[in-house]
Design a protein around this motif. Sequence first.
Motif, short mmCIF file in Angstrom:
data_model
loop_
_atom_site.label_atom_id
_atom_site.label_comp_id
_atom_site.label_asym_id
_atom_site.label_seq_id
_atom_site.Cartn_x
_atom_site.Cartn_y
_atom_site.Cartn_z
N LEU A 592 0.83 -1.21 0.00
CA LEU A 592 0.00 0.00 0.00
C LEU A 592 0.86 1.26 0.00
O LEU A 592 0.56 2.24 -0.70
N ALA A 593 1.92 1.25 0.79
CA ALA A 593 2.80 2.43 0.84
C ALA A 593 3.42 2.70 -0.52
O ALA A 593 3.55 3.86 -0.94
N ALA A 594 3.81 1.63 -1.24
CA ALA A 594 4.39 1.81 -2.57
C ALA A 594 3.33 2.24 -3.58
O ALA A 594 3.56 3.09 -4.43
N LEU A 595 2.12 1.65 -3.47
CA LEU A 595 1.05 1.95 -4.41
C LEU A 595 0.54 3.37 -4.27
O LEU A 595 0.19 4.04 -5.25
N THR A 738 4.25 0.23 -8.23
CA THR A 738 4.37 -0.46 -6.93
C THR A 738 5.65 -1.27 -6.86
O THR A 738 6.36 -1.24 -5.83
N ILE A 739 5.98 -1.99 -7.93
CA ILE A 739 7.22 -2.78 -7.94
C ILE A 739 8.42 -1.85 -7.75
O ILE A 739 9.33 -2.14 -6.97
N ASP A 740 8.42 -0.72 -8.47
CA ASP A 740 9.52 0.24 -8.31
C ASP A 740 9.61 0.75 -6.88
O ASP A 740 10.70 0.89 -6.31
N GLY A 741 8.44 1.05 -6.28
CA GLY A 741 8.43 1.55 -4.91
C GLY A 741 8.94 0.51 -3.91
O GLY A 741 9.67 0.84 -2.97
N LEU A 742 8.57 -0.76 -4.12
CA LEU A 742 9.05 -1.82 -3.23
C LEU A 742 10.55 -2.01 -3.36
O LEU A 742 11.26 -2.21 -2.36
N VAL A 743 11.04 -1.93 -4.60
CA VAL A 743 12.49 -2.06 -4.81
C VAL A 743 13.22 -0.92 -4.11
O VAL A 743 14.27 -1.11 -3.47
N ASP A 744 12.66 0.28 -4.19
CA ASP A 744 13.28 1.43 -3.51
C ASP A 744 13.30 1.25 -1.99
O ASP A 744 14.14 1.83 -1.31
#
Length: 768
Positions: A592-595, A738-744
């Motif tokens: 959710l935080a990434a999305l 979201t994937i980019d945010g999780l990777v970050d």
Amino acid sequence: MTAAHTPENGGPARDYVDVADEHLRGTYEEPMSLREYVDAAFERPSIAAHAAKYLLDAIESMGTRTVLEEGETRERYRFFDDPANDGEHAVLGNTDVLNSFVDDLRTIATERGKSEKIVWFNGPTATGKSELKRCLVNGLRAYSKTDAGRRYTVEWNVAAGSDTRGLSYGGETTGTEREDDWYESPVQAHPLSVFPRDVREELLTALNDAADGHVPVAVDQALDPFSREAYDLLEERYRRNGTQELFSAVTDPAHLRVKNYVVDVGSGIGILHSEDDGTPKERLVGSWMPGMLRELDSRGRKNPQAFSYDGVLSQGNGLLTIVEDASQHADLLQKLLNVPDEGRVKLDKGIGMDVDSQLLIISNPDLDAELDKYADRNDHDPLKALKRRLDKHEFRYLTTVALEAELIRRELTDETSVWDVEDESELRERVRAPLAVDVRSGPGEIQRRELAPHAVAAAAMYSVLTRLDGEDVPSGYDLLDKAKLFDVGYLEEEGDRTGIDEFAFERENEGSHGIPVTFTRDVVAELLQGTTDRWHPELAVERVVLPDDVLDAMIEGLHDAPVFSRAERAEYEGRASMAREYVRERQESDVLAALLADHSVERETVAEYVEHVYAWDGDEQVETERGPVDPDPLRMKLFEIESLGRFDEDDYLGTAPTENVKQFRREKIIAALNRYAWQNRDEGFAVDDVDLSEIPIIQSVLDAHGWDDVRRRYEDFDPAQWTDPPANTETARLKAKTIDGLVDSGYTEASAELTSRAVMREVRERWD
């Protein structure tokens, strides 16, 4: 001459012989005379400390730190973090037990009581007892290399200025004046024990009067038999020669010198291992060497020179004696009964030896069973005297998730540094963090495999859940709530925090049983090394282990491990669902935080809202650059609807809040501010000075994201399409973001993909 090794000629960049010299420089001192030692003791009384005081001084010398353990803030001695060895043998947790041990040491050292006690560390396997032993050795060794912790003993030369046969114990005798004529006390005799008792008492009184220390120095021991033999021989020689100043002659630097030594196993620390054997006397103090008796005459009796001082008390004299796996030496424990209070053991009927050593025994619970063999005999129990002498300290399994996660990581990797972290958010990040491990997949072939974020936390939480007592969990809460309380000290529900102090947990049975870390380590290691049926070949990713993979393997392993009973397996398996719930909450929070990362609220906007609400409640004005203005009802309304997502248009009459909005503002915002103001009343308080991160209730309300926020902002989003979303759709765009945010935030691309899939499988079932 060999050329120096340099980076240019392929050698190392440093001269490591010089490095070693520098490392040892200052560790050892030149021997000194007895008179010089006494002068040094008056300058630094700590160098004359007796065993319990020295151990206490060493522990206290490294200071303390604040820790959160079992939901409580405690002060912990850094000594037990094994700082001398970069934390390799740190004792994690059990801070209250260790503090109790230090309190007992203080009582013993000050001679206020417990001098007759044998300190006993008891507890299940894999609770840190062996680490405590190594930590004590490392810490005492390091302390003895410092100026404050210098440790001294005496060495003798009876051949100086004479053709008399030299002194020895277990070696050839010599009559030549040389360095080989010097023999160190084999049991680390205290230099002050050379003085006659009445003189020594007067000296100690003056020394303690001059010292500011809260624990006075106490040296009650006479010289050890070997040193006494040397002293008597020299005294007799000078008495026959008519020397008047006998003590000065005997302790002349030609015959006696004070030598500093580094504390280690065999020199101030005696350790009796489970595999050590021999008669009780051999294990305690050593043994006679019959072959030497013909060569060493001592006035018609056994000569203490012909004695092997390799028993545990001989090696530990002057500091610490440890009996590990004590149940293997149950016969020996009764022989130790009078050692602590009498401070004396016998080498033989005619020769006794004073000892100054803090006795410490370590055992698993099987010693408890051994001691209770005759409990039904009541006053006729032959082990009753021994049980009365034992001062029990119970080690338990860790019941704090953060500590267990730290321990699991240490077991799986070379990580040794202790998590000296007080900030809660940083600690949570460490618990959540992924773990990359290199495994050997074939000859000369190394593959990197990853424990995804929360995988270690899942194992830690599951382990903790098996160790907690569920009997005292109040109605309306479950064991997972209790585990969270033990981890961070509070529960958070809709912005309100309930502290652990509001729960009456008995704590008596916490950590006394459950899954040991060694089981978890073996399961996870096998999982990392194991077959491909646990991986995810559809992604061509065969090296990522998810939290659910870990929990599945642990549950499966319960049935193969002989350490668990049938009842334990059933009980522990039933608690796995709570660990899954814990992990899902955190995985959802990450996704959710990434999305919703683009929709985070600026802190200035948050502060502005808080200020307007505070002024609204107090019927006051808000200070702005243009001067004081009335609180803006539209600004507050829009923030509560759009940023907080707590309300909609129906909750307002135009811009005027209805009763439920007013209640929210007063209970969730104003109450928290008032508490903050009260806590900071001595420092002054103003709303514009508030650091919102210091008000956890407000922070949790503002940071909260939910699937309702996603639904409201992205009407075309469809979690059912997440695995393979159609191109150019809102779902595809959001997935990439979201994937980019999780990777970050610390995920790898593979673990981000797998974690988001797991989360969306759960979400799509309740989406409609």
